[in-house]
Write an enzyme that holds these catalytic residues in place. Structure first.
Site, PDB file in Angstrom:
ATOM      1  N   CYS A 192       0.822  -1.195   0.000  1.00 36.96           N
ATOM      2  CA  CYS A 192       0.000   0.000   0.000  1.00 36.96           C
ATOM      3  C   CYS A 192       0.863   1.255   0.000  1.00 36.96           C
ATOM      4  O   CYS A 192       1.887   1.262   0.654  1.00 36.96           O
ATOM      5  CB  CYS A 192      -0.964   0.009   1.189  1.00 36.96           C
ATOM      6  SG  CYS A 192      -0.143  -0.018   2.784  1.00 36.96           S
ATOM      7  N   PRO A 193       0.514   2.295  -0.720  1.00 40.77           N
ATOM      8  CA  PRO A 193      -0.754   2.458  -1.442  1.00 40.77           C
ATOM      9  C   PRO A 193      -0.713   2.048  -2.910  1.00 40.77           C
ATOM     10  O   PRO A 193      -1.668   2.304  -3.627  1.00 40.77           O
ATOM     11  CB  PRO A 193      -0.975   3.971  -1.356  1.00 40.77           C
ATOM     12  CG  PRO A 193       0.406   4.530  -1.480  1.00 40.77           C
ATOM     13  CD  PRO A 193       1.305   3.539  -0.789  1.00 40.77           C
TER      14      PRO A 193
END
Lengths: 365, 69
Positions: free
Chosen positions: B10-11
């Site tokens: 992430c992201p």
């Protein structure tokens, strides 16, 4: 093949907004407890300060007032490790530009020690009424914003890979080793007799607090950087709610306990140099976005088997040693000239990295 | 449309999903392959927020997050 249908059905508790608010509130309460039981003020948790204390205890730096093996750090790694194992989320993986991450870890630590706190301590300081931390927050948010610009320009440290299954166990084993050193207290381990390093909650309680927060942070992905980042990038406020919950709970708690002191001057383990508080946290925010998470999140991921995060944690510990050996770290008296130079060098380094790893530069691969 | 986000964390998987949708406006089906729980959850949340019905297939160490409008 298992199928999981999700659209409007109920989410697991820790993926829900209630879950992250619960975790944030718990972190706030536990931080208040740790301060009541002996930790320095507004320092129930500080990943940067505690890693710095560990670096000192191991003799990597000789700043006598900040040397202690903080059981909270041990607990955070092991708490994340245990919940990751139990939740079948433990995976040994790494290899996403480790050297870059190591040096980013150093840069983030230098920024944090300019400000005197990691992002988690920044919000604990806000909850204690320390307005210098609001200045830090502005810098932090700006740093995250700059990092997001590069993420949107394709910034990437590239993918990771599965590593030997033992690789992921090394950080948890190191955590156990640190605990043995803490208990055995051999002569080569340094423990502060005065100053912040000498102020600490009882070992067992600090360890348990670390374990609980480690478990909660693993389950909820609590991350100080992720909150602001996701809000800017995707208008998602899940992680930000945890961030806000910590501030609200610690502010209310500090007021109730009579520890709330609003103002800039004479805040505990803090200085009032606004420009450098801002630039220090700008560096932390920017560097952490590139790393994919705040120092707390790096520690948690290192317990989940992520060796890229383990390398980052090692970089932060080395960064703390450098910061004290080269007089880069601030003190209550303020920032140091060497610290100014170091933060500027680190900002240039982070800018160069941001450009080199984004689509602004034609990539060969 | 199918995108492979394995190895990224992430992201990035969400960002890759967002870019894929932005580049193909009006597409009503997307499949995102990921290899970690966090990304699976984040991509799922993102697709739900974009109005997709999401189902997830788990195989070995990977998750196929399928969004259908």
């Amino acid at each position: 093949m298992e199928k999981e249908k999700v659209s409007s059905e109920k989410k697991p508790f820790f993926e829900s907004k209630k879950g992250i608010i619960f975790a944030g509130a718990a972190v706030g309460i536990i931080s208040l407890i740790l301060v009541q039981l002996g930790n320095p003020k507004n320092m129930g948790f500080c990943i940067a300060c505690f890693e710095r204390d560990i670096a000192g205890a191991l003799g990597l730096h000789r700043a006598e007032v900040v040397q202690y093996i903080r059981p909270e750090i041990i607990g955070l790694i092991l708490g994340a490790f245990i919940t990751a194992l139990a939740g079948k989320e433990f995976q040994s993986k790494g290899g996403s530009s480790p050297v870059t991450r190591f040096f980013l870890g150093i840069a983030v630590m230098i920024g944090a020690l300019m400000f005197l706190g990691c992002p988690l301590r920044m919000i604990l300081r806000i909850g204690g009424g320390d307005l210098n931390a609001i200045v830090g927050l502005v810098g932090f948010a700006v740093g995250i914003g700059i990092g997001v610009v590069f993420l949107n320009k394709g910034f990437s440290l590239k993918r990771n890979y599965k590593t030997s299954s033992f690789d992921g166990y090394i950080m948890p084993i190191v955590a156990v080793g640190l605990f043995v050193l803490l208990i055995a207290a051999p002569a080569f381990i340094f423990f502060s007799q005065e100053g912040p390093g000498s102020q600490h909650a009882p070992i067992a309680i600090a360890l348990v607090c670390g374990l609980i927060v480690g478990a909660l942070a693993q389950k909820t992905r609590l991350c100080m950087v992720g909150g602001i980042r996701d809000e800017i990038m995707f208008r998602q406020n899940y992680l930000l709610l945890g961030f806000v919950a910590i501030i609200v709970v610690t502010a209310v708690g500090n007021i109730a306990l009579g520890n709330f002191k609003l103002g800039f001057a004479e805040q505990p383990v803090a200085h009032t140099d606004g420009l450098w508080n801002l630039l220090g946290m700008l560096l932390v925010g920017w560097g952490s976005v590139l790393l994919g998470g705040c120092p707390l999140r790096q520690l948690i991921l290192s317990g989940e088997g992520n060796s890229d995060s383990a390398v980052t944690v090692c970089g932060m510990i080395v960064g703390a040693a450098i910061a004290h050996n080269f007089s880069l770290a601030s003190s209550a008296k303020g920032a140091t000239p060497n610290g100014h130079i170091a933060v500027i060098i680190c900002l240039v380094f982070v800018l160069a990295l941001s450009i080199a790893n984004s689509d602004l530069v034609k990539k060969n691969s | 449309m199918k995108i492979d986000t394995c190895g990224t964390s992430c992201p990035q998987p969400v960002l890759m999903t967002k870019k894929a949708l932005d580049n193909n406006p009006g597409s009503n089906k997307i499949e995102v392959l990921t290899d970690n729980n966090t990304s699976k959850t984040n991509v799922k949340k993102f697709l739900v927020s974009k109005g997709f019905n999401v189902e997830i297939e788990e195989e070995d160490d990977t998750f196929l997050v399928r969004g259908i409008k």
